[in-house]
Design a protein around this motif. Structure first.
Motif, PDB file in Angstrom:
ATOM      1  N   GLN A 160     -21.347 -19.120 -16.722  1.00  0.00           N
ATOM      2  CA  GLN A 160     -19.674 -18.826 -16.155  1.00  0.00           C
ATOM      3  C   GLN A 160     -18.979 -17.674 -16.611  1.00  0.00           C
ATOM      4  OE1 GLN A 160     -17.722 -22.521 -17.339  1.00  0.00           O
ATOM      5  NE2 GLN A 160     -19.487 -23.590 -16.574  1.00  0.00           N
ATOM      6  N   ILE A 161     -18.412 -17.202 -15.850  1.00  0.00           N
ATOM      7  CA  ILE A 161     -17.561 -15.698 -16.091  1.00  0.00           C
ATOM      8  C   ILE A 161     -16.283 -16.643 -16.337  1.00  0.00           C
ATOM      9  CG2 ILE A 161     -19.633 -14.719 -15.903  1.00  0.00           C
ATOM     10  CD1 ILE A 161     -18.414 -13.063 -13.209  1.00  0.00           C
ATOM     11  N   ILE A 162     -15.518 -14.990 -16.068  1.00  0.00           N
ATOM     12  CA  ILE A 162     -13.900 -14.994 -15.752  1.00  0.00           C
ATOM     13  C   ILE A 162     -13.596 -14.622 -14.878  1.00  0.00           C
ATOM     14  CG2 ILE A 162     -11.568 -15.341 -16.502  1.00  0.00           C
ATOM     15  CD1 ILE A 162     -13.249 -15.088 -19.482  1.00  0.00           C
ATOM     16  N   THR A 163     -13.281 -14.474 -13.386  1.00  0.00           N
ATOM     17  CA  THR A 163     -12.955 -13.386 -12.231  1.00  0.00           C
ATOM     18  C   THR A 163     -11.147 -13.469 -12.487  1.00  0.00           C
ATOM     19  OG1 THR A 163     -13.028 -15.487 -10.831  1.00  0.00           O
ATOM     20  CG2 THR A 163     -14.727 -13.850 -11.944  1.00  0.00           C
ATOM     21  N   TYR A 164     -10.780 -12.493 -11.971  1.00  0.00           N
ATOM     22  CA  TYR A 164      -9.601 -12.279 -11.023  1.00  0.00           C
ATOM     23  C   TYR A 164      -9.518 -11.895  -9.615  1.00  0.00           C
ATOM     24  CZ  TYR A 164      -4.594 -11.221 -10.703  1.00  0.00           C
ATOM     25  OH  TYR A 164      -2.694 -11.228 -10.039  1.00  0.00           O
ATOM     26  N   PRO A 193      -3.088  -7.210 -14.457  1.00  0.00           N
ATOM     27  CA  PRO A 193      -2.238  -8.556 -14.068  1.00  0.00           C
ATOM     28  C   PRO A 193      -2.646  -9.301 -14.438  1.00  0.00           C
ATOM     29  CG  PRO A 193      -3.870  -8.077 -12.095  1.00  0.00           C
ATOM     30  CD  PRO A 193      -4.436  -7.059 -13.260  1.00  0.00           C
ATOM     31  N   TYR A 194      -3.713  -9.447 -15.021  1.00  0.00           N
ATOM     32  CA  TYR A 194      -3.612 -10.824 -15.703  1.00  0.00           C
ATOM     33  C   TYR A 194      -3.847 -10.665 -17.772  1.00  0.00           C
ATOM     34  CZ  TYR A 194      -8.340  -8.212 -15.326  1.00  0.00           C
ATOM     35  OH  TYR A 194      -9.559  -7.400 -15.897  1.00  0.00           O
ATOM     36  N   ILE A 320      -7.885 -22.974 -23.059  1.00  0.00           N
ATOM     37  CA  ILE A 320      -7.459 -21.455 -23.801  1.00  0.00           C
ATOM     38  C   ILE A 320      -7.916 -20.229 -23.221  1.00  0.00           C
ATOM     39  CG2 ILE A 320      -8.594 -20.154 -24.965  1.00  0.00           C
ATOM     40  CD1 ILE A 320      -9.894 -22.945 -26.541  1.00  0.00           C
ATOM     41  N   ILE A 321      -8.798 -20.000 -21.936  1.00  0.00           N
ATOM     42  CA  ILE A 321      -8.942 -19.323 -20.813  1.00  0.00           C
ATOM     43  C   ILE A 321      -7.468 -19.233 -20.065  1.00  0.00           C
ATOM     44  CG2 ILE A 321     -10.246 -17.832 -19.556  1.00  0.00           C
ATOM     45  CD1 ILE A 321     -11.706 -17.885 -21.984  1.00  0.00           C
ATOM     46  N   ARG A 322      -7.361 -20.138 -19.907  1.00  0.00           N
ATOM     47  CA  ARG A 322      -5.978 -19.710 -18.749  1.00  0.00           C
ATOM     48  C   ARG A 322      -5.192 -19.618 -19.575  1.00  0.00           C
ATOM     49  NH1 ARG A 322      -9.398 -24.360 -15.049  1.00  0.00           N
ATOM     50  NH2 ARG A 322     -10.120 -22.772 -13.494  1.00  0.00           N
ATOM     51  N   HIS A 323      -4.721 -19.545 -20.681  1.00  0.00           N
ATOM     52  CA  HIS A 323      -3.750 -19.091 -21.251  1.00  0.00           C
ATOM     53  C   HIS A 323      -3.558 -17.839 -21.459  1.00  0.00           C
ATOM     54  CE1 HIS A 323       0.061 -19.433 -24.230  1.00  0.00           C
ATOM     55  NE2 HIS A 323      -0.804 -19.187 -24.823  1.00  0.00           N
ATOM     56  N   TYR A 324      -4.611 -17.683 -22.187  1.00  0.00           N
ATOM     57  CA  TYR A 324      -4.627 -16.050 -22.429  1.00  0.00           C
ATOM     58  C   TYR A 324      -4.557 -15.302 -21.680  1.00  0.00           C
ATOM     59  CZ  TYR A 324      -4.570 -17.435 -27.353  1.00  0.00           C
ATOM     60  OH  TYR A 324      -4.000 -18.386 -28.345  1.00  0.00           O
ATOM     61  N   TYR A 325      -5.919 -15.172 -20.520  1.00  0.00           N
ATOM     62  CA  TYR A 325      -5.585 -14.228 -18.945  1.00  0.00           C
ATOM     63  C   TYR A 325      -4.750 -14.905 -17.924  1.00  0.00           C
ATOM     64  CZ  TYR A 325      -9.662 -13.440 -22.574  1.00  0.00           C
ATOM     65  OH  TYR A 325      -9.971 -12.904 -23.353  1.00  0.00           O
ATOM     66  N   GLN A 326      -3.460 -14.454 -17.742  1.00  0.00           N
ATOM     67  CA  GLN A 326      -3.382 -15.329 -16.041  1.00  0.00           C
ATOM     68  C   GLN A 326      -3.768 -15.192 -15.269  1.00  0.00           C
ATOM     69  OE1 GLN A 326       0.337 -16.371 -17.525  1.00  0.00           O
ATOM     70  NE2 GLN A 326      -1.253 -16.790 -19.278  1.00  0.00           N
ATOM     71  N   GLY A 327      -3.579 -16.359 -14.483  1.00  0.00           N
ATOM     72  CA  GLY A 327      -4.608 -16.488 -13.045  1.00  0.00           C
ATOM     73  C   GLY A 327      -5.890 -15.998 -12.491  1.00  0.00           C
ATOM     74  N   VAL A 328      -6.395 -15.998 -13.342  1.00  0.00           N
ATOM     75  CA  VAL A 328      -8.011 -16.803 -13.665  1.00  0.00           C
ATOM     76  C   VAL A 328      -8.656 -17.657 -13.237  1.00  0.00           C
ATOM     77  CG1 VAL A 328      -8.211 -14.681 -14.999  1.00  0.00           C
ATOM     78  CG2 VAL A 328      -8.369 -16.444 -16.027  1.00  0.00           C
ATOM     79  N   ASP A 329      -9.983 -17.321 -12.818  1.00  0.00           N
ATOM     80  CA  ASP A 329     -10.769 -18.696 -12.026  1.00  0.00           C
ATOM     81  C   ASP A 329     -11.679 -18.719 -13.259  1.00  0.00           C
ATOM     82  OD1 ASP A 329      -9.516 -19.968  -9.627  1.00  0.00           O
ATOM     83  OD2 ASP A 329      -9.864 -17.831  -9.304  1.00  0.00           O
ATOM     84  N   ILE A 330     -12.686 -19.510 -13.355  1.00  0.00           N
ATOM     85  CA  ILE A 330     -14.130 -19.666 -13.958  1.00  0.00           C
ATOM     86  C   ILE A 330     -15.427 -19.657 -13.157  1.00  0.00           C
ATOM     87  CG2 ILE A 330     -14.766 -20.278 -15.603  1.00  0.00           C
ATOM     88  CD1 ILE A 330     -12.318 -20.855 -17.269  1.00  0.00           C
ATOM     89  N   VAL A 331     -16.098 -19.029 -12.923  1.00  0.00           N
ATOM     90  CA  VAL A 331     -16.965 -19.257 -12.118  1.00  0.00           C
ATOM     91  C   VAL A 331     -18.071 -19.208 -12.171  1.00  0.00           C
ATOM     92  CG1 VAL A 331     -15.034 -18.697  -9.975  1.00  0.00           C
ATOM     93  CG2 VAL A 331     -16.482 -17.175 -10.778  1.00  0.00           C
ATOM     94  N   LYS A 332     -19.354 -19.423 -11.226  1.00  0.00           N
ATOM     95  CA  LYS A 332     -20.641 -19.432 -12.208  1.00  0.00           C
ATOM     96  C   LYS A 332     -21.092 -18.650 -10.976  1.00  0.00           C
ATOM     97  CE  LYS A 332     -24.390 -22.221 -13.136  1.00  0.00           C
ATOM     98  NZ  LYS A 332     -23.894 -22.963 -14.440  1.00  0.00           N
ATOM     99  N   THR A 333     -22.043 -17.616 -11.460  1.00  0.00           N
ATOM    100  CA  THR A 333     -21.975 -15.971 -11.399  1.00  0.00           C
ATOM    101  C   THR A 333     -23.696 -16.336 -11.045  1.00  0.00           C
ATOM    102  OG1 THR A 333     -22.125 -13.392 -11.805  1.00  0.00           O
ATOM    103  CG2 THR A 333     -23.304 -15.272 -13.917  1.00  0.00           C
TER     104      THR A 333
END
Length: 339
Positions: A160-164, A193-194, A320-333
Protein backbone atom coordinates in the motif's frame (compact mmCIF):
# COMPACT_ATOMS: atom_id res chain seq x y z
CA UNK A 1 -29.88 -42.54 15.79
CA UNK A 2 -27.75 -41.42 18.73
CA UNK A 3 -24.64 -41.55 16.55
CA UNK A 4 -26.31 -39.31 13.93
CA UNK A 5 -27.42 -36.87 16.62
CA UNK A 6 -23.89 -36.73 18.07
CA UNK A 7 -22.41 -36.02 14.62
CA UNK A 8 -24.98 -33.30 14.08
CA UNK A 9 -24.20 -31.65 17.41
CA UNK A 10 -20.47 -31.77 16.68
CA UNK A 11 -21.06 -30.17 13.28
CA UNK A 12 -23.15 -27.40 14.85
CA UNK A 13 -20.46 -26.76 17.45
CA UNK A 14 -17.82 -26.54 14.71
CA UNK A 15 -19.89 -23.96 12.81
CA UNK A 16 -20.36 -21.87 15.97
CA UNK A 17 -16.61 -21.85 16.55
CA UNK A 18 -15.72 -21.04 12.95
CA UNK A 19 -18.14 -18.14 12.39
CA UNK A 20 -16.31 -15.64 14.68
CA UNK A 21 -12.97 -16.61 13.19
CA UNK A 22 -14.38 -16.07 9.68
CA UNK A 23 -15.76 -12.65 10.60
CA UNK A 24 -12.41 -11.55 12.06
CA UNK A 25 -10.58 -12.77 8.97
CA UNK A 26 -12.93 -10.74 6.74
CA UNK A 27 -12.37 -7.52 8.69
CA UNK A 28 -9.15 -6.23 7.08
CA UNK A 29 -8.88 -3.28 9.47
CA UNK A 30 -8.79 -5.53 12.55
CA UNK A 31 -6.36 -8.27 11.63
CA UNK A 32 -4.70 -9.33 14.90
CA UNK A 33 -1.56 -10.63 13.24
CA UNK A 34 0.22 -10.32 9.92
CA UNK A 35 -0.79 -12.94 7.38
CA UNK A 36 1.90 -15.55 6.81
CA UNK A 37 0.89 -15.61 3.12
CA UNK A 38 1.36 -11.85 2.81
CA UNK A 39 4.71 -12.02 4.56
CA UNK A 40 5.90 -14.83 2.30
CA UNK A 41 4.68 -13.06 -0.82
CA UNK A 42 6.67 -9.92 -0.15
CA UNK A 43 9.76 -11.69 1.12
CA UNK A 44 9.83 -13.36 -2.28
CA UNK A 45 8.79 -10.20 -4.11
CA UNK A 46 10.11 -9.68 -7.61
CA UNK A 47 10.49 -5.99 -6.74
CA UNK A 48 13.86 -5.52 -5.06
CA UNK A 49 15.57 -2.46 -3.63
CA UNK A 50 19.28 -1.78 -3.96
CA UNK A 51 20.51 0.02 -0.84
CA UNK A 52 23.94 1.59 -0.54
CA UNK A 53 25.27 1.08 3.00
CA UNK A 54 27.29 4.24 3.59
CA UNK A 55 29.53 2.88 6.36
CA UNK A 56 30.30 -0.44 4.68
CA UNK A 57 30.49 1.26 1.26
CA UNK A 58 28.63 -1.56 -0.46
CA UNK A 59 25.23 -2.28 -2.01
CA UNK A 60 22.80 -4.84 -0.70
CA UNK A 61 19.70 -5.98 -2.58
CA UNK A 62 16.56 -7.05 -0.77
CA UNK A 63 12.78 -7.48 -1.32
CA UNK A 64 10.66 -4.34 -1.06
CA UNK A 65 8.95 -5.19 2.22
CA UNK A 66 12.17 -6.23 3.93
CA UNK A 67 13.56 -2.84 2.98
CA UNK A 68 10.47 -1.13 4.45
CA UNK A 69 10.96 -3.12 7.66
CA UNK A 70 14.54 -1.81 7.95
CA UNK A 71 13.38 1.77 7.34
CA UNK A 72 10.53 1.68 9.87
CA UNK A 73 12.85 0.12 12.47
CA UNK A 74 15.42 2.86 11.87
CA UNK A 75 13.09 5.85 11.55
CA UNK A 76 10.57 5.22 14.37
CA UNK A 77 11.00 3.87 17.93
CA UNK A 78 9.88 0.24 18.17
CA UNK A 79 7.87 0.94 21.32
CA UNK A 80 5.52 3.24 19.41
CA UNK A 81 1.93 2.09 18.90
CA UNK A 82 1.52 -0.35 16.02
CA UNK A 83 -0.87 1.98 14.16
CA UNK A 84 1.85 4.65 14.18
CA UNK A 85 4.34 2.08 12.88
CA UNK A 86 1.88 1.19 10.12
CA UNK A 87 1.58 4.88 9.18
CA UNK A 88 5.39 5.06 9.04
CA UNK A 89 5.46 1.97 6.80
CA UNK A 90 2.99 3.62 4.41
CA UNK A 91 5.11 6.78 4.24
CA UNK A 92 8.34 4.82 3.74
CA UNK A 93 6.88 2.63 1.00
CA UNK A 94 5.41 5.63 -0.78
CA UNK A 95 8.80 7.32 -0.81
CA UNK A 96 10.67 4.43 -2.40
CA UNK A 97 7.91 3.59 -4.92
CA UNK A 98 7.85 7.22 -6.04
CA UNK A 99 11.63 7.18 -6.38
CA UNK A 100 11.54 4.00 -8.46
CA UNK A 101 8.84 5.40 -10.72
CA UNK A 102 10.74 8.65 -11.32
CA UNK A 103 13.96 6.72 -12.10
CA UNK A 104 16.15 9.64 -11.06
CA UNK A 105 19.09 8.35 -9.04
CA UNK A 106 21.62 11.04 -9.99
CA UNK A 107 21.95 12.20 -6.37
CA UNK A 108 23.77 8.94 -5.55
CA UNK A 109 26.92 10.13 -7.31
CA UNK A 110 28.07 12.06 -4.22
CA UNK A 111 28.65 8.71 -2.47
CA UNK A 112 31.04 7.50 -5.20
CA UNK A 113 30.97 5.13 -8.16
CA UNK A 114 29.74 2.09 -6.22
CA UNK A 115 26.66 3.95 -4.96
CA UNK A 116 25.61 4.90 -8.49
CA UNK A 117 24.20 1.40 -8.99
CA UNK A 118 21.87 1.71 -5.99
CA UNK A 119 18.33 3.06 -5.66
CA UNK A 120 18.86 4.73 -2.27
CA UNK A 121 21.39 5.12 0.54
CA UNK A 122 20.80 4.22 4.18
CA UNK A 123 21.19 7.89 5.19
CA UNK A 124 18.86 10.77 6.06
CA UNK A 125 19.35 12.06 2.50
CA UNK A 126 16.85 9.39 1.48
CA UNK A 127 15.45 7.23 4.30
CA UNK A 128 17.47 5.89 7.20
CA UNK A 129 17.76 2.12 6.89
CA UNK A 130 19.27 -0.41 9.31
CA UNK A 131 20.19 -4.00 8.58
CA UNK A 132 18.81 -6.80 10.71
CA UNK A 133 22.28 -7.40 12.14
CA UNK A 134 22.50 -3.77 13.27
CA UNK A 135 19.06 -3.98 14.86
CA UNK A 136 20.00 -7.13 16.76
CA UNK A 137 22.97 -5.30 18.25
CA UNK A 138 20.89 -2.23 19.04
CA UNK A 139 17.86 -3.98 20.54
CA UNK A 140 19.61 -6.82 22.36
CA UNK A 141 17.12 -8.80 24.46
CA UNK A 142 14.22 -6.80 22.97
CA UNK A 143 15.04 -7.91 19.44
CA UNK A 144 12.44 -10.69 19.07
CA UNK A 145 9.53 -8.60 20.39
CA UNK A 146 10.51 -5.50 18.39
CA UNK A 147 11.11 -7.52 15.24
CA UNK A 148 7.70 -9.20 15.43
CA UNK A 149 5.87 -5.93 16.09
CA UNK A 150 7.44 -4.01 13.22
CA UNK A 151 7.21 -6.98 10.86
CA UNK A 152 3.46 -7.14 11.55
CA UNK A 153 3.04 -3.41 10.97
CA UNK A 154 4.82 -3.71 7.62
CA UNK A 155 2.95 -6.84 6.54
CA UNK A 156 -0.45 -5.38 7.44
CA UNK A 157 0.18 -2.49 5.02
CA UNK A 158 2.05 -4.59 2.43
CA UNK A 159 1.97 -3.09 -1.06
CA UNK A 160 0.00 0.00 0.00
CA UNK A 161 1.11 3.54 -0.79
CA UNK A 162 -0.27 7.05 -0.35
CA UNK A 163 -1.42 8.87 -3.48
CA UNK A 164 -2.86 12.25 -4.44
CA UNK A 165 -4.82 12.40 -7.68
CA UNK A 166 -3.42 9.02 -8.63
CA UNK A 167 0.27 9.82 -8.05
CA UNK A 168 2.51 8.85 -5.11
CA UNK A 169 2.92 11.75 -2.73
CA UNK A 170 6.06 13.28 -1.28
CA UNK A 171 5.56 11.59 2.11
CA UNK A 172 7.56 13.99 4.27
CA UNK A 173 7.73 13.23 7.98
CA UNK A 174 9.57 14.51 11.04
CA UNK A 175 9.83 13.88 14.78
CA UNK A 176 7.77 16.43 16.73
CA UNK A 177 5.75 19.52 15.82
CA UNK A 178 5.29 22.76 17.73
CA UNK A 179 1.56 22.05 17.84
CA UNK A 180 1.06 22.55 14.10
CA UNK A 181 2.57 21.15 10.95
CA UNK A 182 4.01 23.45 8.30
CA UNK A 183 2.86 24.25 4.76
CA UNK A 184 5.49 22.70 2.49
CA UNK A 185 6.32 25.97 0.71
CA UNK A 186 7.03 27.68 4.04
CA UNK A 187 10.03 25.42 4.62
CA UNK A 188 10.81 23.75 1.30
CA UNK A 189 10.66 25.51 -2.06
CA UNK A 190 7.73 23.61 -3.56
CA UNK A 191 4.04 23.84 -2.69
CA UNK A 192 2.29 20.47 -2.37
CA UNK A 193 -1.53 20.59 -2.07
CA UNK A 194 -1.58 17.73 0.44
CA UNK A 195 1.19 19.10 2.68
CA UNK A 196 -0.89 21.73 4.44
CA UNK A 197 -0.55 23.08 7.97
CA UNK A 198 -2.77 21.11 10.37
CA UNK A 199 -3.14 21.03 14.13
CA UNK A 200 -0.98 18.49 15.95
CA UNK A 201 -1.66 19.38 19.58
CA UNK A 202 -0.68 15.89 20.77
CA UNK A 203 2.99 16.78 20.22
CA UNK A 204 3.14 18.87 23.37
CA UNK A 205 3.41 15.56 25.24
CA UNK A 206 6.50 14.55 23.26
CA UNK A 207 9.82 14.51 25.16
CA UNK A 208 11.27 16.34 22.14
CA UNK A 209 8.81 19.25 22.29
CA UNK A 210 10.94 21.81 24.18
CA UNK A 211 14.63 22.67 23.75
CA UNK A 212 16.76 25.41 25.28
CA UNK A 213 20.32 26.52 24.69
CA UNK A 214 22.40 29.52 25.72
CA UNK A 215 25.20 31.16 23.75
CA UNK A 216 27.23 34.27 24.27
CA UNK A 217 26.17 37.10 21.98
CA UNK A 218 29.56 36.82 20.28
CA UNK A 219 29.05 33.07 19.61
CA UNK A 220 25.53 33.73 18.36
CA UNK A 221 26.62 36.35 15.83
CA UNK A 222 29.81 34.55 14.81
CA UNK A 223 27.97 31.30 13.97
CA UNK A 224 25.37 33.12 11.94
CA UNK A 225 28.03 35.05 10.01
CA UNK A 226 30.06 31.91 9.34
CA UNK A 227 27.12 29.80 8.15
CA UNK A 228 25.30 32.49 6.15
CA UNK A 229 28.33 34.32 4.76
CA UNK A 230 26.87 37.68 5.80
CA UNK A 231 28.36 40.20 8.23
CA UNK A 232 25.97 41.44 10.92
CA UNK A 233 26.06 44.87 12.56
CA UNK A 234 24.27 45.16 15.89
CA UNK A 235 22.41 48.31 17.03
CA UNK A 236 24.76 50.96 18.42
CA UNK A 237 22.41 51.93 21.25
CA UNK A 238 22.11 49.65 24.26
CA UNK A 239 18.33 49.99 24.14
CA UNK A 240 17.97 48.55 20.63
CA UNK A 241 16.71 44.98 20.24
CA UNK A 242 19.34 42.88 18.41
CA UNK A 243 16.87 40.09 17.51
CA UNK A 244 13.27 40.61 16.35
CA UNK A 245 10.93 38.02 14.81
CA UNK A 246 9.11 39.99 12.11
CA UNK A 247 6.97 37.30 10.46
CA UNK A 248 5.61 33.84 11.27
CA UNK A 249 4.20 31.11 9.06
CA UNK A 250 0.75 29.54 9.21
CA UNK A 251 2.37 26.74 11.21
CA UNK A 252 3.50 29.31 13.84
CA UNK A 253 7.18 28.99 12.95
CA UNK A 254 9.57 31.84 12.24
CA UNK A 255 9.31 33.01 8.64
CA UNK A 256 11.51 36.10 8.96
CA UNK A 257 13.74 37.35 11.77
CA UNK A 258 15.78 40.56 11.93
CA UNK A 259 19.18 40.11 13.55
CA UNK A 260 21.13 43.33 13.76
CA UNK A 261 20.91 44.89 10.30
CA UNK A 262 20.13 41.60 8.49
CA UNK A 263 16.93 39.69 7.71
CA UNK A 264 17.08 35.90 7.74
CA UNK A 265 14.56 33.14 7.19
CA UNK A 266 13.68 30.99 10.18
CA UNK A 267 15.06 27.97 8.33
CA UNK A 268 18.40 29.68 7.72
CA UNK A 269 18.78 30.53 11.42
CA UNK A 270 17.70 27.03 12.45
CA UNK A 271 20.30 25.42 10.19
CA UNK A 272 23.06 27.87 11.07
CA UNK A 273 22.63 27.39 14.81
CA UNK A 274 21.52 23.73 14.55
CA UNK A 275 18.26 24.43 16.39
CA UNK A 276 15.69 21.70 16.94
CA UNK A 277 13.07 23.53 14.85
CA UNK A 278 12.32 26.81 13.11
CA UNK A 279 9.84 27.81 15.83
CA UNK A 280 12.10 29.61 18.28
CA UNK A 281 12.24 32.54 20.65
CA UNK A 282 15.41 34.52 21.33
CA UNK A 283 16.09 36.46 24.52
CA UNK A 284 19.22 38.63 24.81
CA UNK A 285 20.36 39.67 28.28
CA UNK A 286 23.73 40.85 29.50
CA UNK A 287 25.74 39.52 26.59
CA UNK A 288 23.98 36.12 26.73
CA UNK A 289 21.48 34.76 24.18
CA UNK A 290 18.89 32.24 25.37
CA UNK A 291 17.18 30.35 22.54
CA UNK A 292 14.01 28.34 23.19
CA UNK A 293 12.75 26.15 20.36
CA UNK A 294 9.52 24.18 20.11
CA UNK A 295 9.25 20.84 18.30
CA UNK A 296 11.92 18.80 16.55
CA UNK A 297 12.40 18.67 12.79
CA UNK A 298 11.30 20.63 9.73
CA UNK A 299 7.60 20.35 10.57
CA UNK A 300 6.32 19.29 7.12
CA UNK A 301 4.07 16.24 6.74
CA UNK A 302 3.55 13.57 9.40
CA UNK A 303 4.69 14.16 12.95
CA UNK A 304 5.97 10.83 14.28
CA UNK A 305 5.24 11.64 17.90
CA UNK A 306 1.89 13.07 16.88
CA UNK A 307 1.13 9.83 15.04
CA UNK A 308 2.04 7.77 18.11
CA UNK A 309 -0.09 9.86 20.44
CA UNK A 310 -3.01 9.81 17.98
CA UNK A 311 -2.74 6.02 17.84
CA UNK A 312 -2.83 5.83 21.63
CA UNK A 313 -6.10 7.75 21.49
CA UNK A 314 -7.54 5.05 19.22
CA UNK A 315 -6.84 6.49 15.76
CA UNK A 316 -5.99 4.04 12.97
CA UNK A 317 -3.06 4.30 10.60
CA UNK A 318 -5.43 5.42 7.84
CA UNK A 319 -6.83 8.20 10.05
CA UNK A 320 -3.32 9.31 10.95
CA UNK A 321 -2.26 9.43 7.29
CA UNK A 322 -5.36 11.35 6.20
CA UNK A 323 -4.85 13.88 8.98
CA UNK A 324 -1.27 14.74 8.15
CA UNK A 325 -1.58 14.39 4.35
CA UNK A 326 -4.70 16.21 3.23
CA UNK A 327 -6.97 14.78 0.51
CA UNK A 328 -4.93 11.63 -0.11
CA UNK A 329 -5.87 8.03 -0.87
CA UNK A 330 -4.25 4.79 0.28
CA UNK A 331 -4.05 2.34 -2.61
CA UNK A 332 -2.47 -0.98 -3.50
CA UNK A 333 0.42 -0.60 -5.89
CA UNK A 334 1.27 -3.09 -8.62
CA UNK A 335 4.82 -4.38 -8.71
CA UNK A 336 4.76 -4.95 -12.46
CA UNK A 337 3.94 -1.26 -13.02
CA UNK A 338 6.83 -0.17 -10.82
CA UNK A 339 9.30 -2.53 -12.50
Amino acid sequence: MQKGLLIGLLGLLLIILLIPAFLVACDSDKRPEASAQVKEKYEKSALTIRVYLSDEKKIIELPLEKYIYGVVAAEMPADFHKEALKAQALAARTYIIDRLLRKDFTDLAQWGNVAKEAHVTDTMRHQVYKTDEALQREWGSRYQANHKKIEQAVAETAGQIITYEGEPIYAAFFSTSNGYTENSEDYFKRKYPYLRSVSSSWDRLSPKYLHEQTLSLHQFISRLEKETGQSISLPASAGGEPVQVTQRTEGKRVAKVKIGDRIFSGRKVREALQLASSDFEVEVQGGQVKITSFGYGHGVGMSQWGANLMAKEGKSAKEIIRHYYQGVDIVKTREDQVK
